[in-house]
Structure formats: C-alpha cells, structure tokens
Design an enzyme around this catalytic site. Sequence first.
Site, short mmCIF file in Angstrom:
data_model
loop_
_atom_site.label_atom_id
_atom_site.label_comp_id
_atom_site.label_asym_id
_atom_site.label_seq_id
_atom_site.Cartn_x
_atom_site.Cartn_y
_atom_site.Cartn_z
N ASP A 264 -8.52 -6.06 -4.83
CA ASP A 264 -8.30 -4.70 -4.33
C ASP A 264 -9.22 -3.72 -5.06
O ASP A 264 -9.21 -3.65 -6.28
CB ASP A 264 -6.83 -4.32 -4.54
CG ASP A 264 -6.37 -3.16 -3.70
OD1 ASP A 264 -7.12 -2.16 -3.60
OD2 ASP A 264 -5.26 -3.24 -3.14
N SER B 81 0.84 -1.21 0.00
CA SER B 81 0.00 0.00 0.00
C SER B 81 0.87 1.26 0.00
O SER B 81 1.64 1.46 -0.93
CB SER B 81 -0.94 -0.05 1.20
OG SER B 81 -2.02 0.84 1.03
N HIS C 60 -7.92 -5.19 -0.37
CA HIS C 60 -6.72 -4.47 0.08
C HIS C 60 -6.29 -4.94 1.47
O HIS C 60 -5.09 -5.02 1.77
CB HIS C 60 -6.98 -2.97 0.08
CG HIS C 60 -5.73 -2.16 0.18
ND1 HIS C 60 -4.83 -2.05 -0.86
CD2 HIS C 60 -5.19 -1.46 1.20
CE1 HIS C 60 -3.81 -1.30 -0.49
NE2 HIS C 60 -4.00 -0.93 0.75
#
Lengths: 355, 355
Positions: free
Chosen positions: A294, A140, A323
């Site tokens: 995601d 991320s 995610h």
Amino acid sequence: MISNEFYSQENHGPYELYSLGDFELEDGGEIPDCKLAYNTFGELNKAKDNAIIIPTWFSGTSKDYEAYIGEDRALNPNKYFIIIINQIGNGLSSSPHNSPDLMSMSDFPNVRIGDDVRAQHQLITDKYGIKEIALVVGGSMGAQQTFEWAVRYPDMVKRAAPIAGTAKNTQHDFLFTETLIEAITSDPGWKSGNYQSNTEIAEGLKRHANIWAVMGLSTEFYKQEKWELFGVDTLDEFITGFLQPFFQMMDPNALLTMAWKWQRGDVSRNTNGNLEEALGRIKAKMFIMPIDEDMFFPPRDCEAEQKMIPGSELKVVHSIAGHFGLFGGEGSYYHDQIDKHLNELLAIPVPDKVI
Amino acid sequence: MISNEFYSQENHGPYELYSLGDFELEDGGEIPDCKLAYNTFGELNKAKDNAIIIPTWFSGTSKDYEAYIGEDRALNPNKYFIIIINQIGNGLSSSPHNSPDLMSMSDFPNVRIGDDVRAQHQLITDKYGIKEIALVVGGSMGAQQTFEWAVRYPDMVKRAAPIAGTAKNTQHDFLFTETLIEAITSDPGWKSGNYQSNTEIAEGLKRHANIWAVMGLSTEFYKQEKWELFGVDTLDEFITGFLQPFFQMMDPNALLTMAWKWQRGDVSRNTNGNLEEALGRIKAKMFIMPIDEDMFFPPRDCEAEQKMIPGSELKVVHSIAGHFGLFGGEGSYYHDQIDKHLNELLAIPVPDKVI
C-alpha cells in the site's frame, strides 16, 4: 437531484434503504430524511450477538464486499448476520446527486466518519435491536469507520479488523486525497458542483483515475504487468478500459463528499486530539491489517497506531496490487489471507456481555 | 519567445552558453543554433582525463548541484574538471520559452535523453577535446542521462553513478509523470502551450506542485514532520511557501518538454529494445545509487537494472526526504553518503586509455 444510472439496483444491489429521520451532523447542519443503503447476509440470532458490520470504502458500495462473504469464508452468513452499510455520500446512501433540491449537489453538507458511524449505530440499534457486535471489518475508508466504531462504542464492539486504513489520517494521505479532489474541481465542467451530468466532468474524472493509477497500485504491480488481476490483458486496457471508465461512471460530488470525509478521519476527535487516549479506550480485540504494498496506508503507519491499541495484533496482508488489493483481484491468494486472520480473530473469546 | 526572469544568471548562474549549431533530434526535426547552458569547476588537466560530467534533473538547473561540489567533497574541483550541463528544455539551455519564434512555445520539438547526451558529448569533445570521462554522475533525469552516457559511449565513460533514477523508465513512472503533465495541460491558461506568461498557468502549476508533494517525498517525511529539511517550520509553509511557488516560477512548456523526455528515457533504444544487451555494453565501473524512501524510483527497480550491468554495485542512499533527498536538505547526513560512495568509486582504477 440529478440522475446517474450507475447507482442502480442492477449495478449495486440488492440493497435496502433505511431512513434515519433528520440526521444531525458533527460539522453542523443536518441531512433531512437521511437514508442509509445497506445489504444483509444471514440471520440475526436470538441473542443478537452474531452481527458483523462492514462499512464501505471510498468510491465503493456494498456490492464490493460480496466476494468477502460466503459459506466457505470467515464472513459466513450461516453463522453471522452480516450488514454491509454504504457510507453517506457514496451514491447509494444519501448523497449529493440523490438528495432533494435544498440539500443536493453543491448544497450537500460536509459529513464526517463519526457521522457515518453514528448513523450506522442508529440503523442497527433502532431497526435490529443489536447491542453487541461480533466484528466490525472494513477496508480503506471502511477501516477508518472500523476504528471509529471501536473508539466510539467500546463496550459494543467485541472485535474489529481495519484493513488498509488508519485511525487518524496522515498528512501525506491528506495531500494525496487533495490531488484527487483537485483533479475533479479543476474541470470547468464541474461548475462548483452544479453540473447536470457526471459526463460533463469526464476529463476531471479521467485525471482522477490517472492519479489512482499511480497511488492505488504498486510499482511492482506495473513491473510484473499484473493486469490480469483486473481482468484485462494490457496496460492500456487497465488504464483506459478499466480505471478511467470505472471512475467516470461515478458522481463527482459523491467522490468529493467522500474525499473530504477521508481527509479528516481521526478518532482522536473523540478525545480532544489525544490519539493515544482514543485508541487506549478500545475494548475490542483488534487485528490491524495493512497491505504490504500500500503506497498511502503503509504498514509502518498502521503499526504505529496498532501499538497504541491494548491487546491488538498486526497482521500484514500481502498484495502486489497495493491498496487496490482490496478489490480481491488475486482471488483466493488474497481472500485466504483475509479469512485466515478473520477466522483467528472471530475464534478469540470475548468477555461476557456487558448488558 | 517570452520572458521568464526565473531563468536568470542571478538565480541560476554563473552559467555559460555553448552553441552546438543546428542540432538534429532523434524524433525528427532539429533545433537551429541549439544552445547548452553549463557551468564548470576546476581545471581540465593536460591528459584531459579528469573530467566529471553532471547532467541536470527534472525542473532543475546546474545551480542545484553546487552543494555536491567542494574541496572537501568527492566532487573536488582541485582534482577534477567538473562540468554541469543543463538538459535541453530546462529553461537555461535551448527551451520553449527562450527559443526564436519558429521553434518557440508549442513549436518546440520533442527531445529525448539520447539527444541530451549527444549534445553534451558534442560540447565536451568540440570545446574541450575530452576523450575520456572520469565520472558521469547525476540524479533523477540526471541519472537517466548518466545511464545513457554509459551505454552510448562505453569506451569513453570510465565510471558512472546514477542517483535515484533508472536506465529504462518504468510504466509506473510514466503514469506518474503523466499526472504531472495533466496538472499543467488541464489549465485553460495553458492554451496548448501558447500562453504569454507562466503566471497564466498558476493554478495548473500549483496542482503540479501538489502531486509532487505526494510522490516526491515519503510517508515518513510527513509523519516525522521534517519540514526543516526545506528550511521551513510547518506543513503549510512547506506546501504553500516552498513547493507551490517553487514550481509556479517555472515555465510550463519547459516542464512539459522535460516530462515528455523523462517518460521515454530508455537506454534499450540503442539495442532495439533489448535492455539486457544495452546494459551489458557498459564498460564503466558503475555504482547504482537509489534512495531508500524514493516512491517512484524505488531501490528494487534500480537493483533489477544493476544486476544487468557487469561489475556494477548497488549503493542505497538513505533519505527520509525520498526523491527530494536529492536537494540535499539533510546536509552532511546526505552529502557524506554521496561522498563516501563517489570517493570509493573514483578510487577504483580504470583500464588504460583506449585512445
């Protein structure tokens, strides 16, 4: 400066602090006596070429990556010197709530991904004398920093594996992050960042958590009722027992500092806005590792960037948690995929040292 | 009752009002002198078997479907008697802002999808004597009502085509809608629903719009910068020039009434929670028409329901605009797909009249 016991050694340690001195920022200003919190595993070898750098994600700390590391994992402390470095503003490194008065709370400056990577570079070179990095890997916002490492220090970074993140943040992602920001700043308790305690923004942090509930997972996660991945039994426990208190413990200004940074992550700042040129600079062998479910770093966005990176490969990771697959709730199903890719990447020979 | 000039004949007409009398609600209570706003195209034939019913979507009105109707379209007023009926609470039909004092604003009751469909049934039977419906078609919450029509009146509905919506709202969708609700109710100007003007909730409605910006479109829409689909040239114009004022004109209580209803759309309320039994009741020939880029009514959710509906078919519609593809910004690219599917569906013979 205010206290927030969430950011304690008990919760997130062990971690050490390294002072960078007065640290100048890309957007102007500086952080006096800027500190990075970090944690290490394993030993730096004599050649100083076995270092693995792991930068942290939004709202996360070095603690989050512990499950990624182990003697039976690709990130093996018996072979590598692994340094997890907390991003500036995450609550452990220099952050709004823990900075001295002239820099604290609403006075904390804007920090960029590039600032973090320069700060991390200073830590590993000044303190450890590292001149070559075997691997940078992170999820991320950790992926954003990974890309920035590979672009900014192309001769130093031998391999890089951004998981669930992009080199240049998308407009959709910017808008998503904006809703997270607004959930907090719309709370009257926020007081433009000058609250006395994070508990005064409990409602805003709850709304922030609720937006994560929509975007952080996947539609299939909810359809298949996979609450077990977060150690709970029901939807209500997942939302009110896990997700809301998870964010409510955090410092709102820390989240806002990271969100601002996340929105503007963009390696093409190194090349006057030319993304292809920035990614074309990369010498590291890269595996680009999006998560299939995601909702805001979808594989097709990552693939578009991957195609601009010489010699890179796309390795899609499967996780019904979207995610939040990064949290590793699927255990070996998730970590075995990460390990498979990282083992393959780490086994690829790199050119002789450039030094 | 407060005034809101957005809900005018100029903006949304022509529409007519039909009074249902005192209308009892599934969740208890009633709406005295409940009114449905509706608009018709074409003529009801002598056999009264050429009616097409179109229920409205969240925040939408009968006006939104005008582009779906035309002599060169499947929804052809030369062949069909087309009735677009505004859902209760949408600002044109009986709604919080336009109801007399004892029922207005925060006193407006909870309304369910089933209430709407019963109200629409009353309108078309009492006023027009319709006993057979050639087609029910609608998008999003209009799809929820379409499913409810097919389950609740299986002998009456001959064909049904829900676009971009589900028969039973998912948990993920419930959470998404909750963030929309919270964006409004967190605004101090909302005053538990007893504001004097929608302008007092301008900030909350802006945040509401910003969440739509994330979930209503698609990541690819932003990547390909398809602002032209909404008649604007830049991202900023799309957000601040179109999307924010679009929702800021609306009545917050109307949006909240519809959101509450949307969250609880569930045809299995007719069968004690058994979704398979509810969908198994359907006698209509159904085309289930999700939009491929829809982030909250994804095709796989719609397909799971489609498989429970005897004789139904899945027809995936392509739109880079995601859920907002419903607005038809892609022009003939979108409408030609809808027409193709609806023409095919309308050409399928149905069993003889049940009367």
